[in-house]
Structures are given as structure tokens and as C-alpha cells.
Design a protein around this motif. Structure first.
Motif, PDB file in Angstrom:
ATOM      1  N   ILE A  51       0.842  -1.203   0.000  1.00  0.00           N
ATOM      2  CA  ILE A  51       0.000   0.000   0.000  1.00  0.00           C
ATOM      3  C   ILE A  51       0.874   1.248   0.000  1.00  0.00           C
ATOM      4  CG2 ILE A  51      -1.654   1.318   1.377  1.00  0.00           C
ATOM      5  CD1 ILE A  51      -2.781  -1.419   2.263  1.00  0.00           C
ATOM      6  N   PHE A  52       1.961   1.186   0.772  1.00  0.00           N
ATOM      7  CA  PHE A  52       2.862   2.337   0.825  1.00  0.00           C
ATOM      8  C   PHE A  52       3.441   2.616  -0.563  1.00  0.00           C
ATOM      9  CE2 PHE A  52       7.118   4.085   1.194  1.00  0.00           C
ATOM     10  CZ  PHE A  52       6.843   5.227   1.919  1.00  0.00           C
ATOM     11  N   ILE A  53       3.883   1.557  -1.249  1.00  0.00           N
ATOM     12  CA  ILE A  53       4.457   1.758  -2.586  1.00  0.00           C
ATOM     13  C   ILE A  53       3.410   2.350  -3.515  1.00  0.00           C
ATOM     14  CG2 ILE A  53       5.344   0.581  -4.641  1.00  0.00           C
ATOM     15  CD1 ILE A  53       6.796  -1.320  -2.832  1.00  0.00           C
ATOM     16  N   ALA A  54       2.219   1.760  -3.491  1.00  0.00           N
ATOM     17  CA  ALA A  54       1.168   2.234  -4.396  1.00  0.00           C
ATOM     18  C   ALA A  54       0.901   3.713  -4.159  1.00  0.00           C
ATOM     19  CB  ALA A  54      -0.098   1.411  -4.189  1.00  0.00           C
ATOM     20  N   LEU A  55       0.781   4.066  -2.871  1.00  0.00           N
ATOM     21  CA  LEU A  55       0.488   5.471  -2.553  1.00  0.00           C
ATOM     22  C   LEU A  55       1.639   6.376  -2.973  1.00  0.00           C
ATOM     23  CD1 LEU A  55      -1.256   5.432   0.926  1.00  0.00           C
ATOM     24  CD2 LEU A  55      -2.136   6.332  -1.236  1.00  0.00           C
ATOM     25  N   SER A  56       2.864   5.939  -2.651  1.00  0.00           N
ATOM     26  CA  SER A  56       4.002   6.815  -2.959  1.00  0.00           C
ATOM     27  C   SER A  56       4.158   6.956  -4.462  1.00  0.00           C
ATOM     28  CB  SER A  56       5.276   6.287  -2.315  1.00  0.00           C
ATOM     29  OG  SER A  56       5.609   5.042  -2.870  1.00  0.00           O
ATOM     30  N   VAL A  57       3.857   5.876  -5.204  1.00  0.00           N
ATOM     31  CA  VAL A  57       3.951   5.992  -6.660  1.00  0.00           C
ATOM     32  C   VAL A  57       2.932   7.002  -7.169  1.00  0.00           C
ATOM     33  CG1 VAL A  57       3.546   4.783  -8.820  1.00  0.00           C
ATOM     34  CG2 VAL A  57       4.962   3.747  -7.080  1.00  0.00           C
ATOM     35  N   LEU A  58       1.708   6.903  -6.619  1.00  0.00           N
ATOM     36  CA  LEU A  58       0.671   7.860  -7.029  1.00  0.00           C
ATOM     37  C   LEU A  58       1.160   9.291  -6.826  1.00  0.00           C
ATOM     38  CD1 LEU A  58      -2.725   6.443  -5.756  1.00  0.00           C
ATOM     39  CD2 LEU A  58      -1.832   6.496  -8.067  1.00  0.00           C
ATOM     40  N   ILE A  59       1.763   9.510  -5.669  1.00  0.00           N
ATOM     41  CA  ILE A  59       2.189  10.879  -5.372  1.00  0.00           C
ATOM     42  C   ILE A  59       3.413  11.259  -6.202  1.00  0.00           C
ATOM     43  CG2 ILE A  59       3.138  12.336  -3.548  1.00  0.00           C
ATOM     44  CD1 ILE A  59       1.190  10.756  -1.672  1.00  0.00           C
ATOM     45  N   LEU A  60       4.350  10.309  -6.329  1.00  0.00           N
ATOM     46  CA  LEU A  60       5.575  10.638  -7.073  1.00  0.00           C
ATOM     47  C   LEU A  60       5.289  10.936  -8.538  1.00  0.00           C
ATOM     48  CD1 LEU A  60       8.302   8.240  -5.686  1.00  0.00           C
ATOM     49  CD2 LEU A  60       7.942  10.637  -5.223  1.00  0.00           C
ATOM     50  N   SER A  88       7.304  -0.068 -10.519  1.00  0.00           N
ATOM     51  CA  SER A  88       8.584  -0.521  -9.991  1.00  0.00           C
ATOM     52  C   SER A  88       9.648   0.540 -10.219  1.00  0.00           C
ATOM     53  CB  SER A  88       8.996  -1.850 -10.616  1.00  0.00           C
ATOM     54  OG  SER A  88       8.741  -1.860 -11.977  1.00  0.00           O
ATOM     55  N   GLU A  89       9.511   1.322 -11.317  1.00  0.00           N
ATOM     56  CA  GLU A  89      10.491   2.374 -11.535  1.00  0.00           C
ATOM     57  C   GLU A  89      10.447   3.390 -10.398  1.00  0.00           C
ATOM     58  OE1 GLU A  89      10.375   4.296 -15.406  1.00  0.00           O
ATOM     59  OE2 GLU A  89      11.275   6.069 -14.475  1.00  0.00           O
ATOM     60  N   TYR A  90       9.235   3.819 -10.050  1.00  0.00           N
ATOM     61  CA  TYR A  90       9.134   4.820  -8.991  1.00  0.00           C
ATOM     62  C   TYR A  90       9.431   4.225  -7.626  1.00  0.00           C
ATOM     63  CZ  TYR A  90       7.811   8.461 -12.101  1.00  0.00           C
ATOM     64  OH  TYR A  90       7.851   9.402 -13.068  1.00  0.00           O
ATOM     65  N   ALA A  91       9.076   2.934  -7.457  1.00  0.00           N
ATOM     66  CA  ALA A  91       9.418   2.271  -6.193  1.00  0.00           C
ATOM     67  C   ALA A  91      10.932   2.245  -6.037  1.00  0.00           C
ATOM     68  CB  ALA A  91       8.849   0.862  -6.182  1.00  0.00           C
ATOM     69  N   ASN A  92      11.636   1.974  -7.147  1.00  0.00           N
ATOM     70  CA  ASN A  92      13.095   1.963  -7.101  1.00  0.00           C
ATOM     71  C   ASN A  92      13.648   3.345  -6.806  1.00  0.00           C
ATOM     72  OD1 ASN A  92      14.091  -0.614  -7.421  1.00  0.00           O
ATOM     73  ND2 ASN A  92      13.636  -0.624  -9.605  1.00  0.00           N
ATOM     74  N   VAL A  93      13.042   4.347  -7.410  1.00  0.00           N
ATOM     75  CA  VAL A  93      13.498   5.711  -7.161  1.00  0.00           C
ATOM     76  C   VAL A  93      13.391   6.026  -5.689  1.00  0.00           C
ATOM     77  CG1 VAL A  93      12.931   8.123  -7.517  1.00  0.00           C
ATOM     78  CG2 VAL A  93      12.998   6.577  -9.456  1.00  0.00           C
ATOM     79  N   PHE A  94      12.238   5.698  -5.129  1.00  0.00           N
ATOM     80  CA  PHE A  94      12.037   6.013  -3.714  1.00  0.00           C
ATOM     81  C   PHE A  94      13.015   5.235  -2.849  1.00  0.00           C
ATOM     82  CE2 PHE A  94      10.227   5.761   0.468  1.00  0.00           C
ATOM     83  CZ  PHE A  94       9.724   7.029   0.666  1.00  0.00           C
ATOM     84  N   ALA A  95      13.138   3.930  -3.135  1.00  0.00           N
ATOM     85  CA  ALA A  95      14.020   3.102  -2.312  1.00  0.00           C
ATOM     86  C   ALA A  95      15.461   3.586  -2.416  1.00  0.00           C
ATOM     87  CB  ALA A  95      13.916   1.648  -2.755  1.00  0.00           C
ATOM     88  N   GLY A  96      15.883   3.911  -3.662  1.00  0.00           N
ATOM     89  CA  GLY A  96      17.259   4.375  -3.848  1.00  0.00           C
ATOM     90  C   GLY A  96      17.518   5.637  -3.053  1.00  0.00           C
ATOM     91  N   CYS A  97      16.578   6.578  -3.116  1.00  0.00           N
ATOM     92  CA  CYS A  97      16.760   7.839  -2.399  1.00  0.00           C
ATOM     93  C   CYS A  97      16.694   7.612  -0.896  1.00  0.00           C
ATOM     94  CB  CYS A  97      15.708   8.845  -2.815  1.00  0.00           C
ATOM     95  SG  CYS A  97      15.994   9.450  -4.460  1.00  0.00           S
ATOM     96  N   ALA A  98      15.788   6.712  -0.472  1.00  0.00           N
ATOM     97  CA  ALA A  98      15.650   6.447   0.965  1.00  0.00           C
ATOM     98  C   ALA A  98      16.953   5.871   1.499  1.00  0.00           C
ATOM     99  CB  ALA A  98      14.497   5.480   1.199  1.00  0.00           C
ATOM    100  N   LEU A  99      17.555   4.963   0.742  1.00  0.00           N
ATOM    101  CA  LEU A  99      18.799   4.385   1.225  1.00  0.00           C
ATOM    102  C   LEU A  99      19.913   5.423   1.248  1.00  0.00           C
ATOM    103  CD1 LEU A  99      19.518   1.496   2.196  1.00  0.00           C
ATOM    104  CD2 LEU A  99      21.092   1.533   0.281  1.00  0.00           C
ATOM    105  N   CYS A 100      19.859   6.333   0.294  1.00  0.00           N
ATOM    106  CA  CYS A 100      20.843   7.409   0.271  1.00  0.00           C
ATOM    107  C   CYS A 100      20.725   8.228   1.548  1.00  0.00           C
ATOM    108  CB  CYS A 100      20.603   8.274  -0.956  1.00  0.00           C
ATOM    109  SG  CYS A 100      21.958   9.332  -1.327  1.00  0.00           S
ATOM    110  N   VAL A 101      19.488   8.472   1.965  1.00  0.00           N
ATOM    111  CA  VAL A 101      19.265   9.208   3.215  1.00  0.00           C
ATOM    112  C   VAL A 101      19.806   8.404   4.390  1.00  0.00           C
ATOM    113  CG1 VAL A 101      17.492  10.061   4.775  1.00  0.00           C
ATOM    114  CG2 VAL A 101      17.301  10.481   2.325  1.00  0.00           C
ATOM    115  N   VAL A 102      19.530   7.095   4.349  1.00  0.00           N
ATOM    116  CA  VAL A 102      19.994   6.235   5.442  1.00  0.00           C
ATOM    117  C   VAL A 102      21.515   6.266   5.536  1.00  0.00           C
ATOM    118  CG1 VAL A 102      20.209   3.831   6.141  1.00  0.00           C
ATOM    119  CG2 VAL A 102      18.008   4.716   5.414  1.00  0.00           C
ATOM    120  N   LEU A 103      22.168   6.184   4.382  1.00  0.00           N
ATOM    121  CA  LEU A 103      23.616   6.031   4.395  1.00  0.00           C
ATOM    122  C   LEU A 103      24.337   7.351   4.640  1.00  0.00           C
ATOM    123  CD1 LEU A 103      24.133   3.637   1.375  1.00  0.00           C
ATOM    124  CD2 LEU A 103      24.295   3.074   3.785  1.00  0.00           C
ATOM    125  N   PHE A 104      23.834   8.420   4.068  1.00  0.00           N
ATOM    126  CA  PHE A 104      24.633   9.644   4.070  1.00  0.00           C
ATOM    127  C   PHE A 104      23.961  10.817   4.770  1.00  0.00           C
ATOM    128  CE2 PHE A 104      26.012   7.242   0.360  1.00  0.00           C
ATOM    129  CZ  PHE A 104      27.368   7.177   0.589  1.00  0.00           C
TER     130      PHE A 104
END
Lengths: 332, 366, 153
Positions: A18-27, A235-251
Motif C-alpha cells: 500500500i505504501f508503494i502504491a500510494l508513494s507511486v501515485l504521489i511521485l 517498480s520504476e518509482y518504487a526503485n526511485v524512492f528506495a534508492g533515495c531512501a537508502l541514500c538518506v539512510v547512508l549519508f
């Protein structure tokens, strides 16, 4: 493994979906608005407040569309490919710590897991490219495979510095160790390499070669339409979000931020907001880049990965090692 | 045993960036092009044949449909050819109006070429900016002749109607608005590192090939040959205006794009000069008969259109209809360079190079 | 006009095959015998007519006249070269080996007029479909599908 654990995992799985679906809608809405305003237009304005539910309307349209199978396409590969691309993107959300304790599983190899799982989607992209029986799709699929694999390496090496500093591969521990100083200040080079490699991993301009519309029509999803296409999009937007989220986590210090109350019940809500805001800023940066830059050519892309980012990532590891040694000498 | 095979890729006629209905059959070795065979003719309407069955005046709207993104130029070339055949003197004001319209049209058309050049490389925003600016030019055209794409504005001996009162001010406002925008585009696209990587040294057109293939316009000038018919053999009143001819150095895609941008600047200068010196008077020559019957003879009058040497070769037999009308379209000759220029490059380069040749298929196929 | 040296040279060398010579301003119109096109073209390219503008044809019912236009940027001279082909023998040498641009233009003339260019590397129809019959720009071309215009008034 008991029943309650499975139950919990099931709830978490549905929750992520549900989170992915919602975030994709918004993204998607955000992307169209950002693109619109950068290009001195308004973007979607009709459905909802400033077009906010436009994506939902599009989704309804896409779901209700006929499912088209191209002539002589490989049926199984063609139907399975979107899911093989989507599931790794979905799985990668497992190890993202949104807030203290708000994480599905805190593996001690969480980072490794995050870097490894999305690579599986390459298989799906090649399946889509091969299965569509279309030469543009095939070329797009092959480009994508080459690109994702060659950017895996600098991406993985760029986070080694962070792992060395945090002393752990668990994403939660990495965030916790940033409570005093964000790793972007200690690892600017690592951040840069990680962010650019992420751009390449999620196929966005200037590295959107697999779906380069001006040369390959739409790359590997040329033949896809309706719900299958929307799964690719998701999946493209899910990847975008995940990639950015991990960037936040790491740096960028994960959920850390100012004005977070201690021990209050809402303190993790504030943490979550911090996390989301940081992620959204990175996503906005990606969108900004997308609507500003042209795209690289495939050989230039490879050159950049192997001749620039790989050596830089290795240098970064060496520098980090020296830094840690120096710090140990200094403080012991 | 490992065996490699060449891939044959059919690019077009339905493809997002073949700029119309071009089909290129590519033989690929991986992503590298071994051979490229262009196929044209998907938009062939037989305008040359139709013209043989129309009166001279009826041909003017037909010429609009040739190069549909710079219709004024086609009008201009055709009208000049017939005027030369008839020996009609054009009033000064009409010539000035023609030059203003032609130069605005050049900017509008180059904006499309420049913007789509960016789009081909993946920069979408430049493309939309260019269309935003083009819109303002189209508004100016609409103000003058009521049409936005196919103007049918030029007449033998002048133009169909005078400028409305507010035109001069609107045009000056546009010039003031446009100049900084061009600097912005230069920064946004031409000085962009990625765009330079994509276009410098890509699609190099040698001087020798450019000449023998009859390339013209920005394609020829990008290759370093200083030839502009407006200077070489001034038609209309171009000899009264002061402007430069930008010339590229290497003949690559970047140079051609740069030449287009620079030409837009020069065109703005010309429009400004023309607005300053716009004389009063009639806009249509007196005594042009309603039924044009040129004396028997032939004429070829090239002009420097947006894309290069555009000329109408008209053979008259003294009747009211042209006996033969040949359109020398610059895009046709420029496009014939494709097999020469793109050999050995990659698929991604094909669209970029094609974009820099800037073909318009209404004109290629006629 | 200023009479550049090369005109005399050409006249001396190809005097026999030049059927007609006109010049005004900076335009020269040469009418030549069709058999001598290739050697003349080579000579012209050598003396500076490097720019190939176009080749087209005009159908005068009993003969077709090919029109080549060349430019020399060096001397700022334009040249129109005419070759007369009788309708019974629509064949001429291709100049595409001398000027590359002639390739497509000759294909166009072949397509629309049916003039055959000998030694052309790739003489196919260019604008019309491969299976088209007839050559539309010829005055004797009749298409059965074309609706005849009725004179109502």
C-alpha cells in the motif's frame, strides 16, 4: 517460525504494498508537476486539487485497458517480466528504516541485501526485452543489463566507506551511528558516486538509455500497455524512492534531525517526517536533473562507470581507511 | 561456437524522432551502424504535378505545404521566381515586410530545429522552451495574416495586406524578449557537458562531401563553408541589411546546432533593422494582372531559406499555368547525406545527427 | 559579365559538343550533346564547379531536357547545364560518381520522368512506391484512378 511471525510479515507485506502504491501515485503526480513548472507549464490541473488525483484516474484507465500480446511474443516471459521487475523493488523496502523501530527486518547484512536484491530486476528487464519480439525492446533490455551491472560495482564500492565508518552493515546501526555527524560530511565523494550510480540504476536521465525514447522508442517496455506497463512504471518509482531512501539512510542521517522530542510518543512521527522530507528532497533533485540534462550515449555511460566512478570509489575506500586509522591514532 | 550476426533495424516511418515520416533501414553490429539506407516518399503529394494544373496564383497556397514549418520562405521563393519571370517591381515597403516575415520565420523554424535537437539528445525542457518562444512568433504572424502555419501571405508584387498598427511594437517587444532567451539556451544546451559529449565530433561532415552533395544552409555553414545566398547574391533588399554569417569549424553536430542559434541572433538583428527602416507606401505593386501569364521562358531563383538553398525552377509556356515547376528543396539534398554521415556511429547518434540535418518531410517528399 | 578564363577553356576543349551558350550576369547556360556529359562534368568539377545543386527534367513532349545546376563558390558563378534526350532514347550517363548529391536527384528524375541513368549505383524509385507504373511528371502520363475534372460552368 511460528504463526504470529507469519501473520506479522503478512501485515508488513500488505503495508509495504500500500505504501508503494500510494508513494507511486504521489511521485508520478509530483514528477508531472515538477516537469510542468520547470517547463513553464502547469502540469495536470483538472482532476482534483492541482491534479492531485490525476494519477489515480490514469491508473483506472490503465487497469481497464485491454491486455495486448504482440504477435510471436514469448507469452510466459512477456507476462512474467513486469513482476520479475517489480518484486525485487518491493522486497528492497524490507530493510529501509523509516523511523526508529519502523523497519520490517533489521538484518545484520541489510545493506548487502539492499544492494543485491534490485539487481534481480535486470533479469526481468531482459525477459521483457526478449519476450516482446521487438528489436527496440531487445536493444533496450541489453543496454539496461549492461548499465545496471556496470553501475552495481561503483555503487556497492561507494557504500563501503560508510560501512567502515559505522562498523556494521545493518541499516539501523548505520543510522544510529550518524546521530552526531551525518556521513555526507565525512564521505562527500561516496555520496556523489552513490547518488549518480543510483540515477543509473533506476534508469533516469542522464542515464535513461534503456528506455531512451528518442532512439529506442520506449526501450524494453515498447510493447507493453495497460496494467503490465503500469507495473513497470510502479517498480520504476518504487526503485526511485528506495534508492533515495537508502541514500538518506547512508549519508543524510536517516531519521535524525533537529527538533525531535526525546521519549515522547510522537517523537518517532517527527523522525519519520524528517526521513520523508530528506528523501523527497533527493527525489526532487532527481526530477530536476531529469528535466534539465540530456542523455549520455551508451559507450560514454560505460566509460563513466568503469573509468571514472570505479577508480574514484576505490580511492574513496583508501581515503576512508586512512581517515579511520588517523582518527584511531589521534584519539587513543 | 559463438557466432555473431548483424541486426537489421527498421527505424521508422513510425518512430518518435525521425522528424516526420522517414524510414532508415539500419544494419547494426551491436549498436554500431554498418550501413544505413534511408527510404523517403511517405509524404509525397506530387505538388510539382499539381502545380502544372493550377494557375500561378493558386500555386502560392500549395507552396505553404512544402516546408510546413517555414511556409513564409516557400512563399518568398516562389513569388520571387514568378516576379522575375514577369518582370514585376516590388514596392519597397512590401520588400521590407517580406524580409521581416522571412526572418521571423527563420527564427521560428530554427527554434524547432534547435529544440528538437535537444529532444533527440534527451533534453526535453529546451524543446518546450523553444516552442514557447515560437508561439510568440506565431502570434505575430496571426496578427499579420490570420494564419499560424500555412500563411498564403505573399502575392506577386507584394504581400496580401499591410501590417496592423500594433505589429511594430509587438515585434520590438518580441526582440527584446528573445535576445536573453537565446543566451539562456546557449547555456542550457550548447554549453552543457553532456550535450557537448553527445554532439562534438559526432556526424562530421567534410567540406568535400558537403559540396558535392549539395548541402546548404546551416548544414553547409556548419562544415565551415561561408555561403549564404542572402550575401552571395542578395535578393529582395537583403543587400541593405547588416548581418553576419556564422560559420562552424569542424562540421559536426554541435557546430550545426551552434550555427542555428547564431543565425537566430542575426535574424533578430535583421528584423530590428527592418523595423527601424520600414518605409511607408504601398504593399502591393500596381498593375499586376489578376490572371498571371508570364512570357515563355524559364527561371531559377534560389533564396536562403531556413534549411538552405530553396529555389523554384519554373518553365513557362506563356499560358496561365506553369509548364513545369521544380522545387529545389534544401532538405532533400541535406537528407541525402545520411548514409555518408552516420556510417560507423551508434544508434543513439543517428537521431542526433538526423536532428542536426533538420529535414522537414513536406519538403523532402514534396 | 566578367568572362572568367575557364569559359574560354571549356569552349576550346568542348566546342564541338556545346550546342548553345548563353550567359547573363553570373549565370551561364550551356546546352550540350548528351554523349559528352561525363567528360564535361569531370572537367567542370576540376575547374571549380564543386557544388551540385540539383538535376531535374522538363518534358517537351517529343524530347526531355535534363537540367543540371552547378555552382562554383570560388568564382561565384552558377551554371545551368542542359542535355537534350529524345523520347525514343531516354538514357544518359550518371554523374553520381562525380557529385554524390546527384545520386538522389537522378533517382528522382528516374522516378518521375523515366530517364535511365547509366552506371547509377542504385537506380530505384525514390518518392513513389516500388510497384508504381508510369512516370507521373511526363506530359503523356495518364492515371486511371485520377478523377477527371468536370466543367460545370
Amino acid at each position: 517460525m511460528n504463526f504470529s511471525f507469519l501473520y506479522l510479515m503478512g501485515v508488513a507485506g500488505v503495508g509495504i504494498f500500500i505504501f508503494i502504491a500510494l508513494s507511486v501515485l504521489i511521485l508520478v503526480w509530483l514528477e508531472r508537476k515538477v516537469a510542468g513548472h520547470i517547463q513553464s507549464r502547469m502540469g495536470p490541473m483538472r482532476v482534483g486539487w492541482h491534479g492531485l488525483v490525476q494519477t489515480l484516474a490514469d491508473m483506472v484507465k490503465l487497469i481497464s485497458k485491454e491486455s495486448i500480446l504482440p504477435a510471436k511474443a514469448d507469452k510466459w516471459l512477456f507476462f512474467l517480466a513486469p513482476f520479475v521487475v517489480f518484486i525485487p523493488a518491493y522486497l528492497s523496502y524490507m530493510v529501509i528504516p523509516f523511523a526508529p523501530k519502523l523497519i520490517i527486518r533489521d538484518f545484520n547484512i541489510g545493506l548487502l541485501y539492499f544492494l543485491a536484491i534490485p539487481s534481480i530486476s535486470v533479469v526481468g528487464i531482459i525477459m521483457a526485452g526478449w519476450g516482446s519480439n521487438n528489436k527496440y525492446a531487445l536493444l533496450g533490455g541489453l543496454r539496461s543489463a549492461a548499465q545496471i551491472i556496470s553501475y552495481e560495482i561503483p555503487r556497492a564500492l561507494s557504500v563501503v566507506g560508510v560501512v567502515m565508518l559505522a562498523g556494521s552493515m545493518s541499516t539501523v546501526t548505520i543510522v544510529k551511528s550518524q546521530s552526531s555527524i551525518w556521513f555526507i560530511l565525512l564521505q562527500p565523494l561516496g555520496f556523489l558516486i552513490y547518488f549518480i550510480s543510483t540515477l543509473a540504476e533506476v534508469n533516469r536521465i542522464p542515464f535513461d538509455l534503456p528506455e531512451a525514447e528518442s532512439e529506442l522508442v520506449a526501450g524494453f517496455h515498447t510493447e507493453y500497455s495497460g496494467i503490465k506497463w503500469s507495473i513497470f512504471m510502479m517498480s520504476e518509482y518504487a526503485n526511485v524512492f528506495a534508492g533515495c531512501a537508502l541514500c538518506v539512510v547512508l549519508f543524510l542521517g536517516g531519521w535524525h534531525g533537529f527538533l525531535i522530542p526525546k521519549g515522547e510518543p510522537w517523537s518517532s512521527v517527527v523522525s519519520l517526517i524528517w526521513f520523508m522530507v530528506k528523501t523527497l528532497i533527493l527525489i526532487f533533485l532527481m526530477m530536476w536533473l531529469r528535466w534539465t540534462l540530456p542523455r549520455f550515449r551508451v559507450d560514454q555511460l560505460m566509460d563513466l562507470s568503469w573509468k571514472v566512478f570505479l577508480p574514484l570509489a576505490l580511492i574513496n575506500i583508501g581515503l576512508t581507511g586512512l581517515f579511520i586509522l588517523g582518527a584511531l591514532k589521534l584519539f587513543s | 561456437m559463438i557466432r555473431t550476426e548483424e541486426l537489421q533495424l527498421n527505424m521508422g516511418p513510425q518512430h518518435p524522432s525521425t522528424h516526420g515520416v522517414l524510414r532508415i533501414v539500419l544494419r547494426l553490429d551491436g549498436e554500431v551502424i554498418v550501413e544505413a539506407i534511408p527510404h523517403i516518399g511517405y509524404l509525397h503529394r506530387g505538388i510539382e504535378k499539381i502545380a502544372e494544373n493550377r494557375t500561378y496564383t493558386q500555386v502560392i497556397p500549395l507552396t505553404d505545404r512544402l516546408d510546413y514549418v517555414s511556409s513564409m520562405m516557400n512563399n518568398f521563393a516562389y513569388v520571387l521566381a514568378v516576379e522575375e519571370l514577369m518582370g514585376i517591381e516590388v514596392p519597397e515597403r512590401a520588400s521590407f515586410i517580406r524580409i521581416i516575415m522571412a526572418e521571423l520565420q527563420r527564427i521560428a523554424s530554427h527554434l524547432i530545429a534547435f529544440g528538437t535537437g535537444g529532444l533527440d539528445a534527451g533534453a526535453m525542457t529546451v524543446f518546450l522552451y523553444c516552442f514557447r518562444e515560437r508561439e510568440r512568433i506565431l502570434e505575430l504572424f496571426e496578427m499579420v495574416c490570420g494564419a499560424r502555419l500555412t500563411y498564403n501571405y505573399f502575392r506577386f508584387g507584394g504581400v496580401s495586406q499591410d501590417f496592423p498598427k500594433e505589429f511594430a511594437e509587438s515585434a520590438r517587444n518580441f526582440i527584446k524578449y528573445m535576445r536573453p532567451k537565446l543566451d539562456e539556451y546557449e547555456d542550457l544546451l550548447l554549453n552543457n557537458y553532456i550535450f557537448q559529449k553527445r554532439t562534438k565530433g559526432v556526424g562530421v561532415l567534410k567540406k568535400k562531401d558537403a559540396l558535392s552533395y549539395g548541402a546548404s544552409g546551416p548544414v553547409l555553414r556548419g562544415s565551415g563553408i561561408k555561403r549564404d545566398i542572402r550575401k552571395e547574391k542578395p535578393y529582395s533588399l537583403y543587400d541593405r541589411f547588416d548581418f553576419e554569417i556564422p560559420v562552424g569549424k569542424n562540421g559536426d553536430t554541435w557546430d550545426r546546432t551552434w550555427v542555428r542559434l547564431e543565425e537566430m541572433r542575426q535574424s533578430l538583428n535583421i528584423v530590428e533593422q527592418a523595423l527601424d527602416g520600414l518605409p511607408s507606401g504601398k504593399v502591393k505593386a500596381w498593375g499586376v494582372p489578376r490572371m498571371i501569364k508570364p512570357p515563355p521562358g524559364e527561371v531559377y531563383r534560389p533564396i536562403e531559406s531556413t534549411r538552405g538553398e530553396l529555389g523554384f525552377y519554373i518553365v513557362s509556356d506563356g499560358s496561365a499555368r506553369p509548364y513545369r515547376m521544380k522545387v529545389r528543396s534544401p532538405a532533400f539534398s541535406n537528407l541525402s547525406l545520411i548514409p555518408v554521415v552516420i556510417k560507423g556511429h551508434q544508434i543513439a547518434d543517428v537521431v542526433v545527427i538526423l536532428g542536426s540535418l533538420d529535414p522537414v518531410f513536406g519538403e523532402v517528399d514534396r | 559579365m566578367k568572362n572568367p578564363q575557364f569559359i574560354k577553356e571549356i569552349k576550346k576543349k568542348f566546342g564541338k559538343v556545346i550546342l548553345d551558350f548563353k550567359s547573363y550576369n553570373d549565370e551561364i547556360i550551356l546546352t550540350i550533346d548528351k554523349t559528352s556529359l561525363l567528360p564535361l562534368a569531370k572537367e567542370l568539377k576540376k575547374i571549380g564547379f564543386e557544388y551540385f545543386s540539383f538535376v531535374t527534367a522538363v518534358d517537351y513532349q517529343e524530347r526531355i531536357i535534363l537540367v543540371y545546376r552547378l555552382s562554383s563558390f570560388k568564382d561565384k558563378v552558377n551554371l545551368i547545364l542542359k542535355a537534350i534526350l529524345p523520347l525514343s532514347d531516354l538514357k544518359i550517363d550518371s554523374v553520381s560518381s562525380i557529385w554524390g548529391g546527384a545520386n538522389w536527384h537522378e533517382r528522382e528524375v528516374f522516378d518521375l520522368f523515366g530517364v535511365v541513368f547509366d552506371h547509377h549505383p542504385d537506380l530505384r524509385r525514390i518518392l513513389l512506391p516500388e510497384n508504381w507504373s508510369g512516370h507521373p511528371l511526363r506530359k503523356d502520363y495518364r492515371d486511371e484512378d485520377v478523377v477527371k475534372r468536370k466543367e460545370y460552368f
